[in-house]
Design a protein around this motif. Structure first.
Motif, mmCIF file in Angstrom:
data_model
loop_
_atom_site.group_PDB
_atom_site.id
_atom_site.type_symbol
_atom_site.label_atom_id
_atom_site.label_comp_id
_atom_site.label_asym_id
_atom_site.label_seq_id
_atom_site.Cartn_x
_atom_site.Cartn_y
_atom_site.Cartn_z
ATOM 1 N N ALA A 172 0.828 -1.211 0.000
ATOM 2 C CA ALA A 172 0.000 0.000 0.000
ATOM 3 C C ALA A 172 0.861 1.260 0.000
ATOM 4 O O ALA A 172 0.497 2.270 -0.614
ATOM 5 N N ALA A 173 2.000 1.210 0.686
ATOM 6 C CA ALA A 173 2.917 2.354 0.680
ATOM 7 C C ALA A 173 3.480 2.577 -0.724
ATOM 8 O O ALA A 173 3.559 3.719 -1.203
ATOM 9 N N PHE A 174 3.854 1.494 -1.392
ATOM 10 C CA PHE A 174 4.331 1.590 -2.784
ATOM 11 C C PHE A 174 3.219 2.132 -3.677
ATOM 12 O O PHE A 174 3.443 3.005 -4.523
ATOM 13 N N TYR A 175 2.003 1.618 -3.485
ATOM 14 C CA TYR A 175 0.822 2.046 -4.237
ATOM 15 C C TYR A 175 0.592 3.547 -4.076
ATOM 16 O O TYR A 175 0.143 4.225 -5.008
ATOM 17 N N THR A 176 0.909 4.084 -2.904
ATOM 18 C CA THR A 176 0.711 5.506 -2.625
ATOM 19 C C THR A 176 1.780 6.373 -3.272
ATOM 20 O O THR A 176 1.496 7.437 -3.828
ATOM 21 N N LEU A 177 3.032 5.934 -3.200
ATOM 22 C CA LEU A 177 4.158 6.763 -3.613
ATOM 23 C C LEU A 177 4.489 6.669 -5.107
ATOM 24 O O LEU A 177 4.773 7.676 -5.745
ATOM 25 N N GLN A 178 4.467 5.463 -5.654
ATOM 26 C CA GLN A 178 5.017 5.238 -6.985
ATOM 27 C C GLN A 178 4.267 5.896 -8.138
ATOM 28 O O GLN A 178 4.886 6.451 -9.055
ATOM 29 N N PRO A 179 2.921 5.896 -8.156
ATOM 30 C CA PRO A 179 2.225 6.350 -9.373
ATOM 31 C C PRO A 179 1.947 7.842 -9.448
ATOM 32 O O PRO A 179 1.163 8.265 -10.299
ATOM 33 N N ARG A 180 2.541 8.648 -8.594
ATOM 34 C CA ARG A 180 2.191 10.071 -8.579
ATOM 35 C C ARG A 180 2.344 10.755 -9.942
ATOM 36 O O ARG A 180 1.455 11.496 -10.366
#
Length: 298
Positions: A172-180
């Protein structure tokens, strides 16, 4: 009945968050009462939701849904988001539910804002402020209460439930940060739609969607429909729509009703026992989300 814009936003975000929480408990029912596999539910949820979101983007917003495929850098970023972000967070969350319960899985996933905060502290090389230290401490304390019931010498959940729950927080942390950058350029509906579809196609090589494992009944059918339509599409649309009326920080705080709805429904419907230490742990992590949301807004 006509609501004020802010009231409408609050109702939308709470509805979306509650649907997410309820869908986790419904998934627990399918895994533990009807012997469905997380693998099949993940692949069906991603494929169907991805297709409907892309169709929605094409029909209502008149978006060119293929524009996202015109850049090699964009393609690589989208694939990483689809496999590690979307698929990763979906599978780890459902696996945590299967080996534990919906309330524990949801609250462990809510550790992701702490992981995001720690990452940003390391990346920016700035010392954490008092609010960040308080939030991280609360998160650690809340996790301790949930997984041990206050007894340091034993675990109150299985090791697999703990492993998949923590893995879900990292995903979920990756999901939050990566696609900005992707979200800023193409919008959330298009990015998440493709992310779900690609994740579903990729996972089809692991578990084919036609390979159904589980006991079908009227309640099973309604449960699957609820997870795909209400727990994914409608919840997602409610959350996005709420951002037109309230601030993202307010939406983040109000979405904390998700673990509460999952916990209450698990206790009432599936008779999952939650003691005082686990409720205390849930409260600690919800306060963590509120503190971090307020800090980011400031």
């Amino acid at each position: 009945m006509k609501f004020q814009p802010k009231t409408k936003g609050i109702i939308l975000v709470i509805t979306g968050a509650m649907l997410w929480g309820i869908s986790g408990t419904v998934a627990q029912y399918l895994f533990q009462k009807k012997s469905f596999s997380p693998e099949w539910l993940v692949v069906i949820r991603l494929l169907v939701s991805g297709l409907i979101l892309l169709l929605y983007a094409f029909m209502k917003n008149k978006q060119n849904i293929w524009a996202i495929w015109k850049s090699e850098h964009t393609i690589l970023s989208l694939i990483l988001f689809s496999i590690i972000g979307i698929l990763g967070v979906q599978y780890t969350y459902f696996a945590a539910i299967k080996y534990g319960n919906a309330s524990t899985a949801t609250i462990l996933q809510y550790l992701s804002p702490v992981l995001v905060t720690c990452y940003l502290i390391i990346r920016t090389k700035k010392m954490p402020n008092l609010k960040e230290i308080t939030a991280i401490t609360l998160a650690i304390l809340g996790t301790f209460f949930i997984i041990t019931k206050g007894n340091i010498h034993s675990l109150s959940i299985s090791k697999l439930a703990l492993f998949w729950g923590i893995s879900s927080a990292f995903a979920a942390a990756f999901y939050t940060l990566q696609p900005r950058p992707l979200l800023a350029k193409f919008g959330s509906i298009l990015v998440v739609g493709w992310g779900m579809l690609i994740g579903g196609i990729a996972f089809s090589f692991v578990h084919q969607p036609w390979n159904i494992i589980g006991q079908w009944s009227i309640t099973s059918i309604f449960a699957v429909i609820f997870i795909v339509l209400f727990g994914t599409l409608i919840a997602f649309c409610c959350y996005l729509e709420s951002l037109n009326y309230i601030q993202p920080t307010e939406a983040s705080i109000l979405s904390s009703v998700e673990p509460l709805s999952a916990a209450f429904l698990s206790v009432i419907w599936l008779h999952v026992p939650l003691g005082i230490h686990q409720w205390l742990g849930i409260a600690c992590i919800i306060f963590t989300v509120i503190i971090l949301s307020y800090t980011k807004n400031k």
